[in-house]
Structure formats: C-alpha cells, structure tokens
Design a protein around this motif. Structure first.
Motif, PDB file in Angstrom:
ATOM      1  N   ASP A  34       2.037 -31.523  -3.071  1.00 20.05           N
ATOM      2  CA  ASP A  34       1.996 -32.364  -3.385  1.00 20.05           C
ATOM      3  C   ASP A  34       3.066 -33.574  -2.690  1.00 20.05           C
ATOM      4  O   ASP A  34       4.010 -33.754  -3.148  1.00 20.05           O
ATOM      5  CB  ASP A  34       1.508 -33.443  -4.092  1.00 20.05           C
ATOM      6  CG  ASP A  34       1.321 -35.205  -3.700  1.00 20.05           C
ATOM      7  OD1 ASP A  34       0.968 -34.793  -2.812  1.00 20.05           O
ATOM      8  OD2 ASP A  34       1.237 -35.825  -4.488  1.00 20.05           O
ATOM      9  N   SER A  52       1.923 -20.089   1.047  1.00 16.73           N
ATOM     10  CA  SER A  52       0.643 -19.938   1.130  1.00 16.73           C
ATOM     11  C   SER A  52       0.208 -20.179  -1.118  1.00 16.73           C
ATOM     12  O   SER A  52       1.638 -20.596  -1.169  1.00 16.73           O
ATOM     13  CB  SER A  52       0.051 -18.432   0.959  1.00 16.73           C
ATOM     14  OG  SER A  52       0.770 -17.601  -0.001  1.00 16.73           O
ATOM     15  N   THR A  53      -0.772 -20.447  -1.327  1.00 21.55           N
ATOM     16  CA  THR A  53      -0.759 -20.970  -2.345  1.00 21.55           C
ATOM     17  C   THR A  53      -0.530 -19.206  -3.525  1.00 21.55           C
ATOM     18  O   THR A  53      -0.634 -19.494  -4.828  1.00 21.55           O
ATOM     19  CB  THR A  53      -2.634 -21.107  -2.551  1.00 21.55           C
ATOM     20  OG1 THR A  53      -3.030 -20.182  -2.231  1.00 21.55           O
ATOM     21  CG2 THR A  53      -2.868 -22.252  -1.729  1.00 21.55           C
ATOM     22  N   CYS A  63       0.609 -29.834 -11.592  1.00 19.32           N
ATOM     23  CA  CYS A  63      -0.299 -28.680 -11.732  1.00 19.32           C
ATOM     24  C   CYS A  63      -1.956 -29.876 -12.151  1.00 19.32           C
ATOM     25  O   CYS A  63      -1.299 -30.494 -12.923  1.00 19.32           O
ATOM     26  CB  CYS A  63       0.216 -28.579 -13.338  1.00 19.32           C
ATOM     27  SG  CYS A  63      -1.063 -27.304 -13.955  1.00 19.32           S
ATOM     28  N   ALA A  64      -3.119 -29.099 -11.634  1.00 17.07           N
ATOM     29  CA  ALA A  64      -4.678 -29.519 -11.326  1.00 17.07           C
ATOM     30  C   ALA A  64      -4.211 -29.586 -12.759  1.00 17.07           C
ATOM     31  O   ALA A  64      -5.208 -30.290 -13.268  1.00 17.07           O
ATOM     32  CB  ALA A  64      -4.987 -28.630 -10.485  1.00 17.07           C
ATOM     33  N   TYR A  82       5.921 -30.237  -6.620  1.00 17.76           N
ATOM     34  CA  TYR A  82       4.736 -29.401  -7.106  1.00 17.76           C
ATOM     35  C   TYR A  82       4.305 -30.026  -8.603  1.00 17.76           C
ATOM     36  O   TYR A  82       4.045 -31.000  -9.190  1.00 17.76           O
ATOM     37  CB  TYR A  82       5.534 -27.739  -7.666  1.00 17.76           C
ATOM     38  CG  TYR A  82       6.055 -26.642  -6.654  1.00 17.76           C
ATOM     39  CD1 TYR A  82       5.226 -26.074  -5.917  1.00 17.76           C
ATOM     40  CD2 TYR A  82       7.169 -26.457  -6.566  1.00 17.76           C
ATOM     41  CE1 TYR A  82       5.602 -26.067  -4.665  1.00 17.76           C
ATOM     42  CE2 TYR A  82       7.837 -26.161  -5.969  1.00 17.76           C
ATOM     43  CZ  TYR A  82       6.997 -25.260  -5.103  1.00 17.76           C
ATOM     44  OH  TYR A  82       7.305 -23.923  -4.413  1.00 17.76           O
ATOM     45  N   LEU A 131       2.734 -20.048  -4.899  1.00 13.70           N
ATOM     46  CA  LEU A 131       3.334 -21.172  -5.460  1.00 13.70           C
ATOM     47  C   LEU A 131       4.001 -20.700  -6.817  1.00 13.70           C
ATOM     48  O   LEU A 131       2.682 -19.714  -7.225  1.00 13.70           O
ATOM     49  CB  LEU A 131       2.310 -21.781  -5.237  1.00 13.70           C
ATOM     50  CG  LEU A 131       1.792 -22.487  -4.476  1.00 13.70           C
ATOM     51  CD1 LEU A 131       1.024 -23.874  -3.989  1.00 13.70           C
ATOM     52  CD2 LEU A 131       3.031 -23.237  -3.721  1.00 13.70           C
ATOM     53  N   THR A 166      -1.154 -24.736  -9.920  1.00 13.66           N
ATOM     54  CA  THR A 166      -0.426 -25.674  -8.988  1.00 13.66           C
ATOM     55  C   THR A 166      -0.815 -25.670  -7.314  1.00 13.66           C
ATOM     56  O   THR A 166      -0.573 -24.567  -6.928  1.00 13.66           O
ATOM     57  CB  THR A 166       0.892 -24.441  -9.124  1.00 13.66           C
ATOM     58  OG1 THR A 166       1.418 -24.695 -10.483  1.00 13.66           O
ATOM     59  CG2 THR A 166       2.235 -25.787  -8.899  1.00 13.66           C
ATOM     60  N   TYR A 167      -0.716 -27.367  -6.889  1.00 14.15           N
ATOM     61  CA  TYR A 167       0.179 -27.573  -5.713  1.00 14.15           C
ATOM     62  C   TYR A 167       1.241 -28.503  -5.221  1.00 14.15           C
ATOM     63  O   TYR A 167       1.273 -28.906  -6.050  1.00 14.15           O
ATOM     64  CB  TYR A 167      -1.846 -27.788  -5.359  1.00 14.15           C
ATOM     65  CG  TYR A 167      -2.175 -29.247  -6.553  1.00 14.15           C
ATOM     66  CD1 TYR A 167      -1.382 -30.470  -5.238  1.00 14.15           C
ATOM     67  CD2 TYR A 167      -2.612 -30.107  -6.950  1.00 14.15           C
ATOM     68  CE1 TYR A 167      -1.291 -31.700  -5.684  1.00 14.15           C
ATOM     69  CE2 TYR A 167      -2.741 -30.660  -7.794  1.00 14.15           C
ATOM     70  CZ  TYR A 167      -2.510 -31.928  -7.275  1.00 14.15           C
ATOM     71  OH  TYR A 167      -2.684 -33.247  -7.534  1.00 14.15           O
TER      72      TYR A 167
END
Length: 113
Positions: free
Chosen positions: A20, A2-3, A26-27, A24, A6, A17-18
C-alpha cells in the motif's frame, strides 16, 4: 515486486501481506509497517550458532548444554534436537518448540544439525 517475495507479517506471522504505497499491510490483522524498516531488519538479523555457522528460519539445531527452564523443574538435555526454528531479534535469538513447550533460546547454546 511479486506477491511471492512479500515478507510475512511481523505481528501475526501470516503471509497475507500486500503493498500500500510505501508500506506493507497485513490483510489478516491489519498491521502496517514500512518497506524500509523491513529491509533494515533483514540486513541486521544475522544469527550464528556456537560453532559460528549461520542459522536460518526452519533449520534443525541441537543443544550443546543442559538448560534449566526458568520457572519450572524441567531441564532440556544436551543433544536434544529442535526442528523448525524461527529467528527473532533480541537477546534470545531463536524461537522454537521443545518438549517443554514454546521457548526462546540463545544461539550460543545451539549447534546446527
């Protein structure tokens, strides 16, 4: 995963963070790092104070010795409380804010409050 679980970005410390693939991302700053690297770093980052107590991010600590601040005439006095520490890897394991500014300190000069 789950987010909520992270990790924060190691470059900018933001929690945007997401996942890919196996990395990981960072947006906020665009930094990418491997999921395997994060697991290894978390496993080896064990920091203990002068009394052998484990330290964690956000703990409050107290200085056990007067410390001269390099490059200035300021001295951090014994008994000074430091709140909200952050653990980092390296020779100086604790990142914190003091009355003399932001500092990196060695954990052997601190005790958990």
């Amino acid at each position: 995963m789950s987010t909520d679980n992270l990790p924060k970005c190691p470059a900018c410390q933001e929690d945007m963070t997401y996942l890919d693939g196996v990395n990981y991302v960072c947006a906020q700053c665009g930094h990418e790092w491997s999921m395997a690297t994060t697991a290894e770093e978390e496993a080896e980052l064990i920091v203990k104070d002068a009394n052998g107590n484990l330290l964690a991010d956000g703990d409050t600590v107290t200085l056990i010795k007067d410390l001269k601040v390099k490059g200035s005439s300021t001295t951090l006095k014994v008994g000074t409380k430091i709140k909200g520490i952050r653990l980092v890897s390296g020779d100086h394991e604790v990142d914190c804010k003091t009355e003399a500014g932001n500092m990196l300190l060695k954990a052997c000069f601190l005790k958990k409050a």
